[in-house]
Design a protein around this motif. Structure first.
Motif, PDB file in Angstrom:
ATOM      1  N   PRO A  98       0.834  -1.212   0.000  1.00 20.57           N
ATOM      2  CA  PRO A  98       0.000   0.000   0.000  1.00 20.57           C
ATOM      3  C   PRO A  98       0.866   1.258   0.000  1.00 20.57           C
ATOM      4  O   PRO A  98       1.988   1.265   0.493  1.00 20.57           O
ATOM      5  CB  PRO A  98      -0.796  -0.126   1.290  1.00 20.57           C
ATOM      6  CG  PRO A  98      -0.022  -1.043   2.143  1.00 20.57           C
ATOM      7  CD  PRO A  98       0.720  -1.962   1.235  1.00 20.57           C
ATOM      8  N   THR A 101      -2.944   1.075   8.324  1.00 19.77           N
ATOM      9  CA  THR A 101      -3.856  -0.065   8.267  1.00 19.77           C
ATOM     10  C   THR A 101      -4.787   0.097   7.068  1.00 19.77           C
ATOM     11  O   THR A 101      -4.934   1.178   6.511  1.00 19.77           O
ATOM     12  CB  THR A 101      -4.703  -0.169   9.556  1.00 19.77           C
ATOM     13  OG1 THR A 101      -5.422   1.040   9.735  1.00 19.77           O
ATOM     14  CG2 THR A 101      -3.838  -0.455  10.770  1.00 19.77           C
ATOM     15  N   SER A 102      -5.439  -0.997   6.722  1.00 18.61           N
ATOM     16  CA  SER A 102      -6.414  -0.984   5.629  1.00 18.61           C
ATOM     17  C   SER A 102      -7.744  -0.426   6.118  1.00 18.61           C
ATOM     18  O   SER A 102      -8.017  -0.421   7.324  1.00 18.61           O
ATOM     19  CB  SER A 102      -6.626  -2.412   5.104  1.00 18.61           C
ATOM     20  OG  SER A 102      -5.434  -2.909   4.559  1.00 18.61           O
ATOM     21  N   PHE A 143      -9.818  -2.809   8.445  1.00 19.10           N
ATOM     22  CA  PHE A 143      -8.977  -3.354   9.510  1.00 19.10           C
ATOM     23  C   PHE A 143      -9.812  -3.907  10.666  1.00 19.10           C
ATOM     24  O   PHE A 143      -9.463  -4.915  11.263  1.00 19.10           O
ATOM     25  CB  PHE A 143      -8.022  -2.265  10.010  1.00 19.10           C
ATOM     26  CG  PHE A 143      -7.023  -2.740  11.009  1.00 19.10           C
ATOM     27  CD1 PHE A 143      -5.932  -3.496  10.615  1.00 19.10           C
ATOM     28  CD2 PHE A 143      -7.161  -2.423  12.356  1.00 19.10           C
ATOM     29  CE1 PHE A 143      -5.000  -3.928  11.530  1.00 19.10           C
ATOM     30  CE2 PHE A 143      -6.234  -2.854  13.272  1.00 19.10           C
ATOM     31  CZ  PHE A 143      -5.149  -3.614  12.868  1.00 19.10           C
ATOM     32  N   ASP A 172      -1.879  -7.447   8.119  1.00 15.83           N
ATOM     33  CA  ASP A 172      -2.182  -6.170   7.488  1.00 15.83           C
ATOM     34  C   ASP A 172      -1.245  -5.068   7.988  1.00 15.83           C
ATOM     35  O   ASP A 172      -0.743  -4.263   7.211  1.00 15.83           O
ATOM     36  CB  ASP A 172      -3.634  -5.786   7.771  1.00 15.83           C
ATOM     37  CG  ASP A 172      -4.026  -4.508   7.068  1.00 15.83           C
ATOM     38  OD1 ASP A 172      -4.049  -4.495   5.826  1.00 15.83           O
ATOM     39  OD2 ASP A 172      -4.306  -3.514   7.774  1.00 15.83           O
ATOM     40  N   HIS A 223       1.549  -3.017   5.694  1.00 18.50           N
ATOM     41  CA  HIS A 223       1.596  -1.571   5.556  1.00 18.50           C
ATOM     42  C   HIS A 223       2.926  -0.981   6.013  1.00 18.50           C
ATOM     43  O   HIS A 223       3.354   0.047   5.495  1.00 18.50           O
ATOM     44  CB  HIS A 223       0.455  -0.914   6.349  1.00 18.50           C
ATOM     45  CG  HIS A 223      -0.835  -0.905   5.617  1.00 18.50           C
ATOM     46  ND1 HIS A 223      -1.651  -2.009   5.537  1.00 18.50           N
ATOM     47  CD2 HIS A 223      -1.455   0.073   4.925  1.00 18.50           C
ATOM     48  CE1 HIS A 223      -2.721  -1.716   4.835  1.00 18.50           C
ATOM     49  NE2 HIS A 223      -2.627  -0.455   4.451  1.00 18.50           N
TER      50      HIS A 223
END
Length: 193
Positions: free
Chosen positions: A30, A35-36, A39, A50, A54
């Protein structure tokens, strides 16, 4: 001088973004954030994966940038030691090259590196951290301190300076202990104040 420490990490971060996160070549990591967006819905193991996904590029950029600066410091220290008179004398007495390099040059050159390591690491880590946090859109200590200075938030400024100072003192203590371990001739307990 501190800005010079940040340049290798900054340039390497840009290179990592172009190669691995910008979609130009490989879109493996990313580009921003810690975080996504989903998350909260991930399992515990998914959250760990995750987070590491990142943080991979920022950690690599900081490490490689620090490594470049530390390598340059080490190279210059070794080149200074190799041209000193005691090395020429050891070679003239017939000592083999391995003995000269590891027995004489390495020990004395590493003393200079160990003595300068805490200040170099502070400059490398915190200056590079600010630029890397800005590039990768991370909320970290470097960005927090910078924004606190810009907004004149004195308690936060003092808090970040306190953390920087504590880390610097711990690194200096580790440096002194390593200094005595590398060269047992140095004894801090017999120094007079």
């Amino acid at each position: 001088m501190i800005v010079g420490y940040a340049i290798p990490g900054f340039l390497f971060a840009i290179l990592l973004i172009v190669l691995f996160a910008g979609g130009t070549y490989w879109d493996l990591f990313p580009l921003r954030g810690l975080t996504s967006p989903d998350f909260d819905q991930l399992s515990a193991w998914g959250k760990v994966k995750d987070y590491f996904w990142h943080i991979t590029l920022p950690v690599i950029a900081a490490s490689i940038g620090s490594f470049a600066t530390l390598t340059m410091l080490t190279k210059n220290s070794f080149l200074d030691e190799i041209h000193k008179q005691y090395v020429i004398t050891a070679r003239a007495k017939g000592a083999d090259e391995r003995r000269v390099l590891y027995g004489h040059v390495f020990r004395n050159a590493m003393l200079i590196i160990i003595a300068g390591l805490p200040s170099a690491m502070i400059g490398i880590f915190f200056t590079g951290a600010l630029l890397i946090e800005v590039i990768f859109s991370l909320d970290g200590l470097g960005l927090l301190g910078f924004e606190a200075v810009m907004q004149r938030d004195y308690p936060v400024i003092f808090g970040t300076l306190f953390l920087y100072t504590v880390i610097g003192l711990i690194l200096k203590l580790i440096s002194d202990l390593t200094y005595v371990w590398v060269d047992p001739r140095i004894d801090f307990s017999t120094r007079e104040s």
